[in-house]
Write an enzyme that holds these catalytic residues in place. Structure first.
Site, mmCIF file in Angstrom:
data_model
loop_
_atom_site.group_PDB
_atom_site.id
_atom_site.type_symbol
_atom_site.label_atom_id
_atom_site.label_comp_id
_atom_site.label_asym_id
_atom_site.label_seq_id
_atom_site.Cartn_x
_atom_site.Cartn_y
_atom_site.Cartn_z
ATOM 1 N N ASP A 20 0.869 -1.174 0.000
ATOM 2 C CA ASP A 20 0.000 0.000 0.000
ATOM 3 C C ASP A 20 0.903 1.219 0.000
ATOM 4 O O ASP A 20 1.497 1.562 1.019
ATOM 5 C CB ASP A 20 -0.909 -0.030 1.234
ATOM 6 C CG ASP A 20 -1.770 1.227 1.362
ATOM 7 O OD1 ASP A 20 -1.699 2.104 0.481
ATOM 8 O OD2 ASP A 20 -2.506 1.324 2.365
ATOM 9 N N LYS A 35 2.689 11.412 -3.338
ATOM 10 C CA LYS A 35 1.679 10.687 -4.130
ATOM 11 C C LYS A 35 0.732 11.659 -4.827
ATOM 12 O O LYS A 35 0.213 11.375 -5.897
ATOM 13 C CB LYS A 35 0.902 9.762 -3.196
ATOM 14 C CG LYS A 35 -0.072 8.826 -3.874
ATOM 15 C CD LYS A 35 -0.616 7.853 -2.850
ATOM 16 C CE LYS A 35 -1.741 6.997 -3.399
ATOM 17 N NZ LYS A 35 -2.222 6.049 -2.374
ATOM 18 N N GLU A 42 -7.203 0.413 -4.452
ATOM 19 C CA GLU A 42 -7.203 0.335 -2.989
ATOM 20 C C GLU A 42 -8.532 -0.158 -2.408
ATOM 21 O O GLU A 42 -8.543 -1.071 -1.579
ATOM 22 C CB GLU A 42 -6.779 1.682 -2.393
ATOM 23 C CG GLU A 42 -5.282 1.940 -2.600
ATOM 24 C CD GLU A 42 -4.852 3.394 -2.422
ATOM 25 O OE1 GLU A 42 -5.647 4.180 -1.900
ATOM 26 O OE2 GLU A 42 -3.726 3.714 -2.826
ATOM 27 N N ASP A 84 -13.063 5.069 1.282
ATOM 28 C CA ASP A 84 -11.645 5.138 1.640
ATOM 29 C C ASP A 84 -11.188 6.595 1.642
ATOM 30 O O ASP A 84 -11.025 7.208 0.591
ATOM 31 C CB ASP A 84 -10.837 4.317 0.614
ATOM 32 C CG ASP A 84 -9.336 4.348 0.888
ATOM 33 O OD1 ASP A 84 -8.888 5.113 1.763
ATOM 34 O OD2 ASP A 84 -8.605 3.606 0.212
#
Ligand SMILES: Nc1ncnc2c1ncn2[C@@H]1O[C@H](COP(=O)(O)OP(=O)(O)OP(=O)(O)O)[C@@H](O)[C@H]1O
Ligand SMILES: [Mg+2]
Lengths: 181, 625
Positions: free
Chosen positions: B25, B86, B184, B206
């Site tokens: 992850d 990211k 994810e 999420d």
């Protein structure tokens, strides 16, 4: 078609009779079975070539599933199988009565913004279009089943009109609920 | 490449070896690695027992530092300490500027994709991410006791093609073999679904540090079918921090802050935010941010008022996603993922929205990595009888530019991948030999409002009168959600050459150069190792082909075809006894190509056997070149 051509048509691929009405449970089960065999994940450790082929097989299964799953694309595909292309369908003449009705619905849709309570009217409209669509689907299924392909094509083009209208109405509904939230 | 090693689908060619595979992850704030061990998927910890690696890379010293150590220096070296990289993955200079200013980075003034200017030189988000991945890679190798056979890397479901490609490049740079890019929320659903043996419709909400994703899936006998997905790749806990930081600064009378102080304010705000998940009221000491800073009290109510608009924004995405899923039933379960779902307001709002108490049984920080590891374990072939299958979708529509800067959609969002679509073009001028195609991603009607993915030119179209050429362009989105394009001119069969120039991101050449650079310090005996590797793949091909010929040679090949393959095998066999790496490599490739049709027939046959009742056409002419 650049993906490998399976000899069978989509119905055969999914083990279903070539007809407008489909057993959606069987369709879904078969879809999962086919992907269970052909999905690229099943070939992750294999050679590049096998992975490439798996992508093509699996794409083809997805394409077939999507086509059969939705009534409009299914109807269009059925017509294609008897040599009536999508272009042929859109060139179909539509009778005056239907055009009138269609225009009325569209006008109602466009004037919604001026109403105090657009939601109720919109909901009505959506139900109305949905009902009309159901009737047309019935007409299509009967005509196609009886081999009356031009009558089927005539029903299909109307389905196309209403489907578009329904999507616009639903889009409007979404925008309205967005505003409220 | 062992082209001929075809086993039955889902069956590992080496049934007794357990392969080492991990799920990673790669988060905005924290990154984790997990693996299936002893039948259970669990996160792997470092020497100090910590599972989470802060996604922070510092270029302040000699060699890059990663994790907690890097984070410690963030306030002193704001421009050299990269956090939340990211958010910059696969993004262009232009649309990243605002984000960069807020994070106090300096971006290199150049066209194309983002590069940060640091003390150690220009650094791309891909390189910084690779540093994070390298640490996790090392951790996995030492915990699992050997080299990895592959990794599944997770990405936000809402990542576009460029962001996915950037993530894959980073993994390659870190020396990882990427088995799959996995969304994810899908990973989280796997972790939950398998655990509870659930059937039905699952919504995964999420909210992490930098990204928000919502996915709706149907689970049916081990098959996870993603029905729709949505989100925002630049919305997360970072934005809660920013909102709170702005409010705190206002309370202190809007002082001018240096870059370092602003960083410090952000981390103070984050700590306060996290504390407010447990406490109703928190006091923030701003003297830790700048000299003479006051102590400011904040209540949970006030904080909730600040983040309310952001939470609402996530619910709007949920509503759209539900609509896209075209459900005929209610959602059965809501799964919460990501650290920011610890915020009580978020939990309450999501619970209200779906009219379901959200599931939080699995640690929201770990659930993504845990699910990814399960998928990785399957993909390397450790679970030959496993039923699990993930059917994911493309999050954003793909389209091409048409006249007047409009977009024509080719693949609508939420189409199940892999997907292949073909489209026919023609020429509009006599003798025209080239055609430009511009591919974009997004939902808007104008090209300028969408994300530019690639521009390419079809060249070498045979000169004909206008409208006579028929150029078939094929767009294929693979199981990683990545786009590939190919083209042929149909009337003459000429293959028009396609040069895909990524608008952002790295070209393959750039990755290759970076790989060489990062390998250049490696061992001296590079050439010896290369020879050994080349030989190995030669031997593998020979072994595979012998077994394949034995099994299916008579049934699937004509005598001529067989003789041709055998000649090629003898030639390779001879070369393998020499030191000539180039020749071995060339013959391995030639033979590999010669055997493609045979391999395709074998695959066809094995699928056919698995699916009684389905017959597939032989593929020799169908496979793309
Ligand atoms: N108790 C808490 N209360 C509120 N927020 C929290 C709490 N614990 C962690 N967070 C926030 O969660 C975020 C980090 O979550 P997580 O580790 O899931 O993100 P990530 O996976 O790194 O990011 P992403 O998934 O967006 O790439 C940070 O913004 C952090 O402040
Ligand atoms: Mg995350």
């Amino acid at each position: 078609m650049s993906s490998p051509d399976f000899k069978q048509n989509y119905f055969e691929l999914f083990d279903l009779p070539v007809a407008f009405s489909v057993d959606t449970a069987a369709l879904g089960a078969r879809y999962r079975q086919l992907q269970g065999e052909m999905h690229p994940d099943r070939y992750a450790g294999k050679s590049d070539l096998e992975q490439r082929l798996a992508v093509q097989y699996s794409s083809r299964v997805n394409e077939a599933y999507n086509t059969l799953r939705h009534p409009l694309s299914r109807a269009l595909y059925l017509l294609e199988l008897v040599g009536i292309s999508g272009e042929d369908v859109s060139r179909q003449q539509v009778d005056g009565g239907f055009l009138m009705m269609q225009m009325e619905l569209r006008e109602k849709l466009e004037s919604l913004g001026e109403l105090v309570d657009p939601d109720t009217v919109l909901e009505h409209l959506i139900t109305e279009i949905g009902d009309d669509l159901r009737v047309l689907r019935g007409t299509f299924a009967t005509a196609y089943g009886a081999g009356e392909h031009s009558a089927a094509a005539a029903a299909c083009v109307k389905m196309q009109y209403l489907d578009k209208l329904l999507r616009e109405a639903e889009q409007l509904e979404a925008e309205l609920s967005e505003k409220r939230a | 490449m062992a082209l001929m090693q075809i086993a039955e689908p889902g069956q590992s060619p080496l049934p007794h070896t357990v392969r080492r595979a991990v799920g990673i992850d790669l988060g905005t704030t924290n990154s984790l690695v997990a693996a299936v061990r002893g039948g259970r998927s669990q996160v792997l910890v470092d020497e100090s027992g910590a599972a989470m690696l802060p996604s922070v890379v510092s270029y302040a010293g000699g060699s890059p530092q990663v994790g907690a150590a890097a984070l410690a220096g963030a306030a002193d070296h704001p421009a050299d300490t990269l956090v939340s990289v990211k958010r910059f993955m696969g993004r262009g200079q232009k649309d990243a500027l605002a984000d960069a200013a807020r994070s106090h980075y300096q971006l290199a003034a150049e066209e194309g994709f983002v590069r940060f200017v640091t003390r150690a030189g220009k650094v791309s988000p891909v390189e910084a991410s690779a540093e994070i991945l390298k640490v996790l890679h090392r951790r996995a190798v030492s915990t699992l006791g050997g080299d990895l056979d592959g990794a599944v890397i997770t990405v936000p479901a809402y990542f576009d093609d460029a962001q996915r490609q950037a993530t894959k490049d980073a993994a390659k740079l870190a020396g990882l073999k990427v088995l799959r890019l996995l969304n994810e929320p899908t990973a989280a659903a796997v972790a939950y679904g398998l655990d509870a043996g659930e059937e039905g419709v699952i919504a995964v909400y999420d909210l992490g540090g930098g990204t928000f994703d919502i996915s709706i899936l149907r689970l049916h006998r081990g098959v996870f079918e993603v029905l729709a997905t949505g989100g925002d790749t630049v919305l997360g806990g970072d934005d809660f921090d920013a909102a709170l930081a702005a409010w705190l600064r206002q309370q202190a009378g809007d002082p001018a802050l240096s870059a370092g102080e602003a960083r410090a304010l952000q981390s103070v705000a984050r700590a306060a935010k996290e504390q407010l998940s447990a406490d109703e009221r928190v006091s923030v000491d701003l003297s830790r941010v700048f000299a003479g800073g006051p102590a400011v009290e904040i209540s949970r109510d006030t904080f909730e008022g600040l983040i309310q608009p952001l939470v609402k924004q996530t619910l709007r995405a949920c509503r759209r996603c539900l609509r896209d899923a075209e459900l005929e039933q209610d959602v059965d379960n809501v799964v919460m993922v990501g650290g920011s779902t610890r915020v009580p307001l978020v939990r309450a709002a999501v619970g209200d929205f779906f009219a379901r108490e959200p599931l939080v049984d699995i640690d929201p920080d770990q659930v993504v990595a845990v699910g990814a590891a399960i998928q990785a374990d399957i993909l390397v072939g450790n679970q030959p009888d496993g039923e699990l299958l993930l059917l994911d979708v493309i999050p954003l529509s793909l389209g091409i530019e048409t006249m007047g800067g409009l977009v024509e959609k080719i693949v609508p969002r939420n189409t199940t991948i892999p997907v292949t679509r073909a489209q026919e073009f023609t020429t509009y001028k006599d003798g025209q030999t080239a055609l430009a195609v511009h591919i974009v991603q997004g939902e808007r009607e104008l090209v300028d409002d969408c994300r530019s993915l690639a521009r390419f030119e079809l060249r070498g179209i045979p000169p004909m009168v206008a409208g006579a050429a028929r150029i078939l362009v094929t767009y294929q989105v693979d199981a990683d959600g990545l786009l590939n394009v190919s083209a042929t001119e149909e009337t003459t069969g000429a293959e028009a050459s396609v040069t895909v120039k990524p608008s952002f991101g790295l070209s393959d050449d750039e990755v290759a150069t970076m790989l060489t650079e990062s390998f250049s310090h490696a061992s001296e005996d590079m050439s010896a190792r290369q020879l050994a590797e080349t030989r190995l793949s030669g031997w593998q091909l020979l072994d595979g082909m012998r077994a394949a010929l034995e099994a299916d040679g008579d049934a699937l090949l004509t005598a001529e075809e067989r003789a041709e393959l055998e000649t090629g095998m003898t030639r390779l066999q001879e070369l393998l006894n020499t030191e000539d790496r180039e020749a071995i490599k060339a013959q391995t490739e030639t033979l590999g190509r010669q055997s493609e049709a045979f391999a395709a027939r074998r695959m066809d046959k094995s699928i056919r056997q698995a699916l009684t009742g389905v017959s597939l056409e032989s593929l020799d002419e169908g496979a793309p070149q």
